[in-house]
Design a protein around this motif. Sequence first.
Motif, short mmCIF file in Angstrom:
data_model
loop_
_atom_site.label_atom_id
_atom_site.label_comp_id
_atom_site.label_asym_id
_atom_site.label_seq_id
_atom_site.Cartn_x
_atom_site.Cartn_y
_atom_site.Cartn_z
N LEU A 51 -5.48 15.31 11.17
CA LEU A 51 -6.42 16.37 11.53
C LEU A 51 -5.99 17.72 10.96
O LEU A 51 -6.83 18.53 10.55
N ARG A 52 -4.69 17.96 10.92
CA ARG A 52 -4.20 19.27 10.49
C ARG A 52 -4.49 19.53 9.01
O ARG A 52 -4.88 20.64 8.63
N THR A 53 -4.34 18.49 8.18
CA THR A 53 -4.52 18.69 6.74
C THR A 53 -5.93 19.16 6.38
O THR A 53 -6.09 20.20 5.71
N THR A 84 -17.12 17.80 3.27
CA THR A 84 -16.36 16.56 3.10
C THR A 84 -15.18 16.50 4.07
O THR A 84 -14.91 15.48 4.71
N LYS A 85 -14.46 17.63 4.17
CA LYS A 85 -13.29 17.67 5.06
C LYS A 85 -13.69 17.54 6.52
O LYS A 85 -13.03 16.83 7.30
N ASN A 111 -3.49 9.14 3.14
CA ASN A 111 -3.24 10.23 2.20
C ASN A 111 -4.22 10.20 1.05
O ASN A 111 -5.35 10.64 1.18
N SER A 112 -3.83 9.64 -0.09
CA SER A 112 -4.65 9.81 -1.28
C SER A 112 -5.99 9.12 -1.21
O SER A 112 -6.94 9.56 -1.86
N ARG A 113 -6.13 8.05 -0.47
CA ARG A 113 -7.38 7.30 -0.45
C ARG A 113 -8.36 7.80 0.60
O ARG A 113 -9.51 7.37 0.60
#
Length: 400
Positions: free
Chosen positions: A181-183, A214-215, A349-351
């Motif tokens: 959630l923080r990212t 998106t985020k 992460n990346s996906r």
Amino acid sequence: MKDLKSLKHFLIVRFIQIVVACALAEAIVFRTFGDALIRSLMLAFFHTDDISGMGLAELGMVALAVLSGAILGFVKAVVPQQMVRPLELILSTLNRFSADLIHLPSTGSQVSDLSPVMRFVLAIVITGIFLIMLLPYIIAGIVFSGMVIREFRAIEEREKQEREEYERKRNLMLSDIAHDLRTPMTTVAGYAKALEDGMVPEEKIAEICQAIQTKTGRMSDLINLLFDYVKLDSDGFVLTKESTDVCEMVRECVAFQYQDIEDAGMEADIDIPDEPLMINADRIQMSRVITNLITNAIRHNDAGARIGVFITHDSERIDIMICDSGDAIPREMAEHIFEPFVTGDESRNSRGGTGLGLSIAHKIVSMHGYRIRLIQRPDIAGYKQAESYSKMFRITIPRG
């Protein structure tokens, strides 16, 4: 519940083993001392030690005659006269009955004629004989009690370890949720501040707004998945089962995501029977499972990968197979693939995944009484439809 079932099975098996062992020990004791004991008692009470031709029932009658006569004589010697009459009547009848069955003289009067010291010694001897005969069972009871205590302690230790592991995973889950959630929140906050300060060029505003959307969508997905995971784990949640055509259900899931497969530059291979295959299932929840597995195949593979969706069946089961040609999942991760927030899971992460989707899928499938497995090379070579793929998730649905 599982521990209680295993404990019940353990106790039953051990009890049977101990009973058999006691019977064998009793047979050995009787074999070793029985003949001599009965001959001695018969010689003392009946002036004969001939037990030839006696079966087990007749030998039992000898023991019963001796015991009832000994107790009768002992009772006459130590119990007040006004209290002995009813007991004397019962014992005398039993003594005569058992003696008559084996054609021996009644022993009651012979025992009562003995001196008080001899009657006391005889009572002690008879009591000792029965204690010796009971000795295997006494030892077995002590051993069995020790086994039960050790098993309870082992269950307590397992429960303690499971609680500690649960706490560890829960703390890990909370940490990962905070991270996930923080990212995106940090990114959204940065973009919003840049827009507020007028630092974003006019031509970049639409792009920034799309990134914010998106985020926030990712955060919403994570919260929804976490909510679903907790809801499935609650006591109040129940499946709404109905008669469902599994072929039609899977076709709908594939059609819903077919455009996403093409947009990702992937190729779809679909083989679903035309005839209906009816199952009793919660259609909404099982559709979520299929959709989640296809989404994972899209998200965690590169363009050019192939995705296969197959259904096979026989008289005993129906198999739903979601396959892809991407990289294999490392063994250490594959062993815990259905646990929430597996350490090292790149879905966080990346996906762009949440790490909860497969846990939710596993819960839903298990609640139906079905089974879901991850199968990779070389094991996947045993499945004709999936042999050209690198891995697959197979859902097995029993029939009947």
